[in-house]
Design a protein around this motif. Structure first.
Motif, PDB file in Angstrom:
ATOM      1  N   LEU A  85     -27.847   2.714  18.565  1.00 46.30           N
ATOM      2  CA  LEU A  85     -26.398   2.330  18.494  1.00 46.30           C
ATOM      3  C   LEU A  85     -25.577   3.482  18.403  1.00 46.30           C
ATOM      4  N   GLN A  86     -25.775   4.440  17.491  1.00 47.12           N
ATOM      5  CA  GLN A  86     -24.996   5.630  17.281  1.00 47.12           C
ATOM      6  C   GLN A  86     -25.015   6.689  18.683  1.00 47.12           C
ATOM      7  N   THR A  87     -26.363   6.555  19.418  1.00 52.90           N
ATOM      8  CA  THR A  87     -26.555   7.241  20.470  1.00 52.90           C
ATOM      9  C   THR A  87     -25.757   6.797  21.874  1.00 52.90           C
ATOM     10  N   LEU A  88     -25.658   5.507  21.830  1.00 52.71           N
ATOM     11  CA  LEU A  88     -24.864   4.639  22.978  1.00 52.71           C
ATOM     12  C   LEU A  88     -23.389   5.117  22.514  1.00 52.71           C
ATOM     13  N   PHE A  89     -22.909   5.253  21.270  1.00 52.94           N
ATOM     14  CA  PHE A  89     -21.525   5.459  21.070  1.00 52.94           C
ATOM     15  C   PHE A  89     -21.150   6.791  21.462  1.00 52.94           C
ATOM     16  N   LEU A  90     -22.129   7.907  21.038  1.00 55.92           N
ATOM     17  CA  LEU A  90     -21.938   9.290  21.646  1.00 55.92           C
ATOM     18  C   LEU A  90     -21.990   9.466  23.170  1.00 55.92           C
ATOM     19  N   LEU A 126     -27.042  -1.964  25.501  1.00 55.46           N
ATOM     20  CA  LEU A 126     -26.310  -2.686  24.692  1.00 55.46           C
ATOM     21  C   LEU A 126     -26.592  -3.989  24.235  1.00 55.46           C
ATOM     22  N   GLU A 127     -27.297  -4.787  25.380  1.00 55.28           N
ATOM     23  CA  GLU A 127     -27.548  -6.207  25.198  1.00 55.28           C
ATOM     24  C   GLU A 127     -28.837  -6.075  24.477  1.00 55.28           C
ATOM     25  N   ALA A 128     -29.846  -5.100  24.472  1.00 53.72           N
ATOM     26  CA  ALA A 128     -31.030  -5.070  23.800  1.00 53.72           C
ATOM     27  C   ALA A 128     -30.988  -4.329  22.407  1.00 53.72           C
ATOM     28  N   VAL A 129     -29.986  -3.822  22.234  1.00 51.88           N
ATOM     29  CA  VAL A 129     -29.978  -3.135  20.917  1.00 51.88           C
ATOM     30  C   VAL A 129     -29.602  -3.970  19.658  1.00 51.88           C
ATOM     31  N   LYS A 133     -22.753  -5.872  14.932  1.00 51.34           N
ATOM     32  CA  LYS A 133     -22.371  -6.666  16.212  1.00 51.34           C
ATOM     33  C   LYS A 133     -21.005  -6.193  16.709  1.00 51.34           C
ATOM     34  N   GLU A 134     -20.163  -5.764  15.830  1.00 51.47           N
ATOM     35  CA  GLU A 134     -18.653  -5.383  15.808  1.00 51.47           C
ATOM     36  C   GLU A 134     -18.606  -4.233  16.790  1.00 51.47           C
ATOM     37  N   ILE A 135     -19.556  -3.407  16.645  1.00 53.59           N
ATOM     38  CA  ILE A 135     -19.615  -1.932  17.375  1.00 53.59           C
ATOM     39  C   ILE A 135     -20.320  -2.264  18.595  1.00 53.59           C
ATOM     40  N   ILE A 136     -21.279  -3.076  18.875  1.00 56.36           N
ATOM     41  CA  ILE A 136     -21.882  -3.479  20.132  1.00 56.36           C
ATOM     42  C   ILE A 136     -20.673  -4.006  21.091  1.00 56.36           C
ATOM     43  N   LEU A 137     -20.060  -5.061  20.496  1.00 53.23           N
ATOM     44  CA  LEU A 137     -18.972  -5.532  21.420  1.00 53.23           C
ATOM     45  C   LEU A 137     -17.696  -4.707  21.726  1.00 53.23           C
ATOM     46  N   PHE A 138     -17.623  -3.891  20.966  1.00 57.11           N
ATOM     47  CA  PHE A 138     -16.628  -2.855  21.022  1.00 57.11           C
ATOM     48  C   PHE A 138     -17.177  -1.929  22.198  1.00 57.11           C
ATOM     49  N   LEU A 139     -18.363  -1.387  22.069  1.00 55.65           N
ATOM     50  CA  LEU A 139     -18.791  -0.601  23.264  1.00 55.65           C
ATOM     51  C   LEU A 139     -18.749  -1.264  24.631  1.00 55.65           C
TER      52      LEU A 139
END
Length: 326
Positions: A85-90, A126-129, A133-139
């Motif tokens: 999730l951190q990788t996806l954020f970056l 993101l659907e599989a990570v 949940k808040e960060i996933i929805l935000f991204l």
């Protein structure tokens, strides 16, 4: 959508279902196509105020960039449970930074193609990570909004007709590059033809010298002497025993003294050497010319196809029948 429209879309040309039935004819040199299209593009840019539209689009992108920057530090502890999730954020940050650095909207067209594929893959990840949940929805929401902003801006570019002009400019650049390549190939071909002509003239001179030498001496006797001399020279090269080498050298000298034509023999060898040299050059230049001729023909055929495609696309996209001069 009709078959022709689908084909044109693959070429990067967007058209209405009802193309113009009458066309304005115009003839333009291959080296002037890009400039001609650039002038039309500038008119479209001003007419549809695309710089202002791009600035508005870029501000929305930068708003997203700023929002992610405010989340980066507070969310660090929450990323510990999910490195993916951190990788996806970056990666989201990085993709936004790429867009935010663009200064002119034409640069965004190629980048958008790259980002569309990238964002699609990121949304699937993101659907599989697993993770916050808040960060996933935000991204996910951020990426969807970025795509919406991108699509809205691209729609304005398409409506202005600039996209068609951009695609046609790429085709025109290809024609210009091919024309320049053909020009270089033809110059190389002309250079080789001049070299070949020079070699043929020198070869003819040597052939005439050989003929004159044959007339100046008994050619039959000369041939016999040359054959004997050639054999002795070969034996000399193979001779390893010093005594044998000396004996062969004496035989060679005696042969040349007996013939009384040592100078003529040396002259003959020199002429044959030069003649063989020019024959080899002739063969090499003819081979190079054949290859160059084939390359020129291939380039001419390729350019002809590109010109045909360009004129057809211009007719459909701009309602102009453009003749390309080369």
């Amino acid at each position: 959508m009709g078959f022709l429209s689908r084909v044109l879309e693959k070429a990067g040309i967007l058209v209405d279902e009802q193309p113009a039935l009458s066309y304005v004819s115009e003839e333009i040199h291959a080296y002037e196509l890009v400039e001609w299209l650039d002038k039309r593009a500038k008119v479209k840019i001003q007419e549809f105020n695309l710089p202002s539209e791009f600035s508005e689009y870029l501000n929305k992108v930068k708003d997203k960039q700023w929002l992610l920057e405010t989340k980066a530090e507070p969310w660090k502890p929450r990323f510990k449970s999910s490195p993916e999730l951190q990788t996806l954020f970056l990666e989201t940050q990085k993709s936004i930074q790429l867009l935010a650095r663009i200064e002119q909207f034409p640069q965004s067209l190629a980048l958008h193609q790259h980002l569309e594929l990238l964002w699609e893959k990121m949304l699937n990840r993101l659907e599989a990570v697993e993770g916050d949940k808040e960060i996933i929805l935000f991204l996910s929401g951020t990426l969807h909004e970025l795509r919406q902003h991108k699509d809205a801006f691209e729609q304005k570019i398409t409506q202005s007709g600039y996209r068609n002009l951009h695609t046609l400019t790429q085709k025109a650049q290809a024609i210009e590059q091919q024309t320049e390549q053909i020009k270089k190939l033809q110059a190389m071909k002309q250079q080789r033809e001049e070299k070949l002509k020079e070699v043929l003239e020198k070869k003819a001179e040597r052939e005439q010298d050989v003929q004159q030498l044959q007339q100046a001496m008994q050619f039959t006797d000369l041939q016999k002497i040359r054959e004997q001399r050639a054999k002795l020279l070969q034996d000399l090269q193979k001779a390893e025993n010093p005594q044998w080498h000396a004996e062969l050298r004496q035989q060679l000298d005696a042969l040349e003294r007996v013939s009384g034509n040592r100078d003529l023999l040396m002259r003959w060898d020199d002429l044959q050497y030069r003649l063989d040299h020019f024959k080899q050059q002739e063969e090499r230049f003819k081979e190079e010319l054949a290859i160059l001729q084939e390359n020129v023909q291939d380039s001419l055929s390729a350019r002809e196809k590109h010109i045909e495609l360009f004129t057809n696309l211009t007719k459909i996209a701009l309602g102009k029948e453009v003749g390309v001069k080369v």
